[in-house]
Design a protein around this motif. Sequence first.
Motif, PDB file in Angstrom:
ATOM      1  N   SER A   1       5.450  24.674  -7.334  1.00 40.50           N
ATOM      2  CA  SER A   1       4.359  25.630  -7.396  1.00 40.50           C
ATOM      3  C   SER A   1       3.071  24.963  -7.878  1.00 40.50           C
ATOM      4  N   THR A   2       3.206  24.173  -8.949  1.00 40.93           N
ATOM      5  CA  THR A   2       2.042  23.456  -9.474  1.00 40.93           C
ATOM      6  C   THR A   2       1.502  22.462  -8.448  1.00 40.93           C
ATOM      7  N   ALA A   3       2.397  21.820  -7.725  1.00 45.19           N
ATOM      8  CA  ALA A   3       1.971  20.862  -6.703  1.00 45.19           C
ATOM      9  C   ALA A   3       1.114  21.535  -5.645  1.00 45.19           C
ATOM     10  N   TYR A   4       1.452  22.771  -5.278  1.00 43.46           N
ATOM     11  CA  TYR A   4       0.655  23.468  -4.273  1.00 43.46           C
ATOM     12  C   TYR A   4      -0.746  23.778  -4.775  1.00 43.46           C
ATOM     13  N   TYR A   5      -0.871  24.057  -6.062  1.00 43.96           N
ATOM     14  CA  TYR A   5      -2.218  24.230  -6.622  1.00 43.96           C
ATOM     15  C   TYR A   5      -3.013  22.935  -6.460  1.00 43.96           C
ATOM     16  N   GLY A   6      -2.362  21.824  -6.744  1.00 42.21           N
ATOM     17  CA  GLY A   6      -3.020  20.532  -6.582  1.00 42.21           C
ATOM     18  C   GLY A   6      -3.435  20.269  -5.148  1.00 42.21           C
ATOM     19  N   PHE A   7      -2.540  20.556  -4.216  1.00 44.23           N
ATOM     20  CA  PHE A   7      -2.872  20.366  -2.798  1.00 44.23           C
ATOM     21  C   PHE A   7      -4.032  21.276  -2.380  1.00 44.23           C
ATOM     22  N   TYR A   8      -4.070  22.472  -2.966  1.00 43.35           N
ATOM     23  CA  TYR A   8      -5.167  23.392  -2.672  1.00 43.35           C
ATOM     24  C   TYR A   8      -6.505  22.799  -3.116  1.00 43.35           C
ATOM     25  N   PHE A   9      -6.534  22.195  -4.296  1.00 37.35           N
ATOM     26  CA  PHE A   9      -7.768  21.577  -4.774  1.00 37.35           C
ATOM     27  C   PHE A   9      -8.221  20.462  -3.824  1.00 37.35           C
ATOM     28  N   LEU A  10      -7.284  19.658  -3.370  1.00 39.96           N
ATOM     29  CA  LEU A  10      -7.624  18.584  -2.444  1.00 39.96           C
ATOM     30  C   LEU A  10      -8.118  19.142  -1.113  1.00 39.96           C
ATOM     31  N   GLU A  11      -7.458  20.191  -0.633  1.00 35.46           N
ATOM     32  CA  GLU A  11      -7.855  20.812   0.628  1.00 35.46           C
ATOM     33  C   GLU A  11      -9.237  21.455   0.502  1.00 35.46           C
ATOM     34  N   PHE A  12      -9.499  22.069  -0.628  1.00 34.58           N
ATOM     35  CA  PHE A  12     -10.796  22.687  -0.894  1.00 34.58           C
ATOM     36  C   PHE A  12     -11.895  21.629  -0.865  1.00 34.58           C
ATOM     37  N   ALA A  13     -11.645  20.507  -1.511  1.00 37.47           N
ATOM     38  CA  ALA A  13     -12.620  19.410  -1.534  1.00 37.47           C
ATOM     39  C   ALA A  13     -12.835  18.834  -0.141  1.00 37.47           C
ATOM     40  N   SER A  14     -11.751  18.686   0.607  1.00 38.46           N
ATOM     41  CA  SER A  14     -11.861  18.135   1.959  1.00 38.46           C
ATOM     42  C   SER A  14     -12.706  19.028   2.849  1.00 38.46           C
TER      43      SER A  14
ATOM     44  N   LYS B   1      -4.482  26.368   3.980  1.00 42.40           N
ATOM     45  CA  LYS B   1      -3.042  26.440   4.193  1.00 42.40           C
ATOM     46  C   LYS B   1      -2.252  26.443   2.888  1.00 42.40           C
ATOM     47  N   SER B   2      -2.755  25.730   1.892  1.00 44.94           N
ATOM     48  CA  SER B   2      -2.039  25.644   0.619  1.00 44.94           C
ATOM     49  C   SER B   2      -1.946  26.983  -0.100  1.00 44.94           C
ATOM     50  N   LEU B   3      -2.791  27.929   0.271  1.00 46.64           N
ATOM     51  CA  LEU B   3      -2.788  29.235  -0.381  1.00 46.64           C
ATOM     52  C   LEU B   3      -1.639  30.130   0.070  1.00 46.64           C
ATOM     53  N   GLU B   4      -0.975  29.766   1.138  1.00 48.07           N
ATOM     54  CA  GLU B   4       0.094  30.610   1.667  1.00 48.07           C
ATOM     55  C   GLU B   4       1.181  30.847   0.620  1.00 48.07           C
ATOM     56  N   ILE B   5       1.433  29.840  -0.202  1.00 53.94           N
ATOM     57  CA  ILE B   5       2.429  29.997  -1.270  1.00 53.94           C
ATOM     58  C   ILE B   5       1.776  30.515  -2.541  1.00 53.94           C
ATOM     59  N   ILE B   6       0.597  29.982  -2.862  1.00 56.52           N
ATOM     60  CA  ILE B   6      -0.085  30.389  -4.097  1.00 56.52           C
ATOM     61  C   ILE B   6      -0.350  31.883  -4.110  1.00 56.52           C
ATOM     62  N   GLU B   7      -0.739  32.442  -2.971  1.00 57.25           N
ATOM     63  CA  GLU B   7      -1.130  33.847  -2.920  1.00 57.25           C
ATOM     64  C   GLU B   7       0.040  34.819  -2.858  1.00 57.25           C
TER      65      GLU B   7
ATOM     66  N   LEU C   1       0.800  -1.218   0.000  1.00 61.24           N
ATOM     67  CA  LEU C   1       0.000   0.000   0.000  1.00 61.24           C
ATOM     68  C   LEU C   1       0.843   1.283   0.000  1.00 61.24           C
ATOM     69  N   VAL C   2       2.156   1.155  -0.016  1.00 60.70           N
ATOM     70  CA  VAL C   2       3.038   2.320   0.076  1.00 60.70           C
ATOM     71  C   VAL C   2       2.726   3.358  -0.994  1.00 60.70           C
ATOM     72  N   ALA C   3       2.649   2.943  -2.237  1.00 55.90           N
ATOM     73  CA  ALA C   3       2.453   3.884  -3.335  1.00 55.90           C
ATOM     74  C   ALA C   3       1.034   4.431  -3.392  1.00 55.90           C
ATOM     75  N   ALA C   4       0.065   3.645  -2.921  1.00 55.62           N
ATOM     76  CA  ALA C   4      -1.339   4.039  -3.046  1.00 55.62           C
ATOM     77  C   ALA C   4      -1.823   4.950  -1.929  1.00 55.62           C
ATOM     78  N   ALA C   5      -1.110   4.963  -0.812  1.00 57.33           N
ATOM     79  CA  ALA C   5      -1.572   5.704   0.371  1.00 57.33           C
ATOM     80  C   ALA C   5      -0.991   7.108   0.410  1.00 57.33           C
ATOM     81  N   ASN C   6      -1.168   7.852  -0.680  1.00 54.45           N
ATOM     82  CA  ASN C   6      -0.632   9.208  -0.780  1.00 54.45           C
ATOM     83  C   ASN C   6      -1.628  10.118  -1.491  1.00 54.45           C
ATOM     84  N   PRO C   7      -1.590  11.423  -1.195  1.00 58.22           N
ATOM     85  CA  PRO C   7      -2.463  12.363  -1.896  1.00 58.22           C
ATOM     86  C   PRO C   7      -2.288  12.280  -3.413  1.00 58.22           C
TER      87      PRO C   7
END
Length: 252
Positions: free
Chosen positions: A89-102, A238-244, A49-55
């Motif tokens: 930078s792109t990764a933080y946008y992705g994390f923001y989408f996940l955080e928004f959904a959560s 929290k992900s917006l701290e860098i995006i903004e 499950l190592v590879a599957a248990a990640n954002p």
Amino acid sequence: MINNNLVLKGIVLSAMPVGDYDKRLSILTRERGKIVAFAKGARRPNNQLVAAANPFCFGEFELYQGKNAYTLSKANIQNYFRDLANDISTAYYGFYFLEFASYFCQENVENLEFLKLIYQSLRALESPRFDNKLVKAIFELKALTIEGIAPMMFHCIGCHTTEKLNYFSIERSGIVCQKCKKDIHVYKISDATRYTMQYIISQRIEKLYTFKLTDEILSELSYIIKKFIDYHIQHRFKSLEIIEQDVYNYKS
């Protein structure tokens, strides 16, 4: 022997370490909305499950349903979105989408549209054809639409006219005509920005990422959506701290 496991399709929103070797996952699924699942041994180097248990991991998750949570037993990952990791930078946008959904998606409440939106938005982030800021603006406005809190953009919120709609009220959540803008705080917006917002709100998710904007219109669109979210959601992601770190130059 009867197999009581469930197979749910979804994406991992977050993963937290638990104990010495396990992880606690939040997964947005097609069938049951957001769920909590424990991946036992997922922090051991050779665990399956190592590879599957990640954002960002999107695919099918085989789970055993307990009284209070699910236990992940297998996973068939169809997309890891590994290209997001190539640019922080792109990764933080992705994390923001996940955080928004959560933040918006509730546990055990089906939300297929949000799952589709995340998937399409992450694919758009990976594509060199789209500006990350445009993907962000589209994602945010469509997410607000899915949740039923998008602004009214098709007629004046005061008199319901569809003519000369070039003013936007954050507080009243919608577009305003010249006549009705008196005595309320508004931002002047261009026809192009209004048309873009109307398109995002009304279009199917599969058709969202099919256009580009000039820098001027994108700046205006991003600013209006940011002000709207700041006023109506009032939650710090929290992900917006860098995006903004981007500076918006649009004036009201």
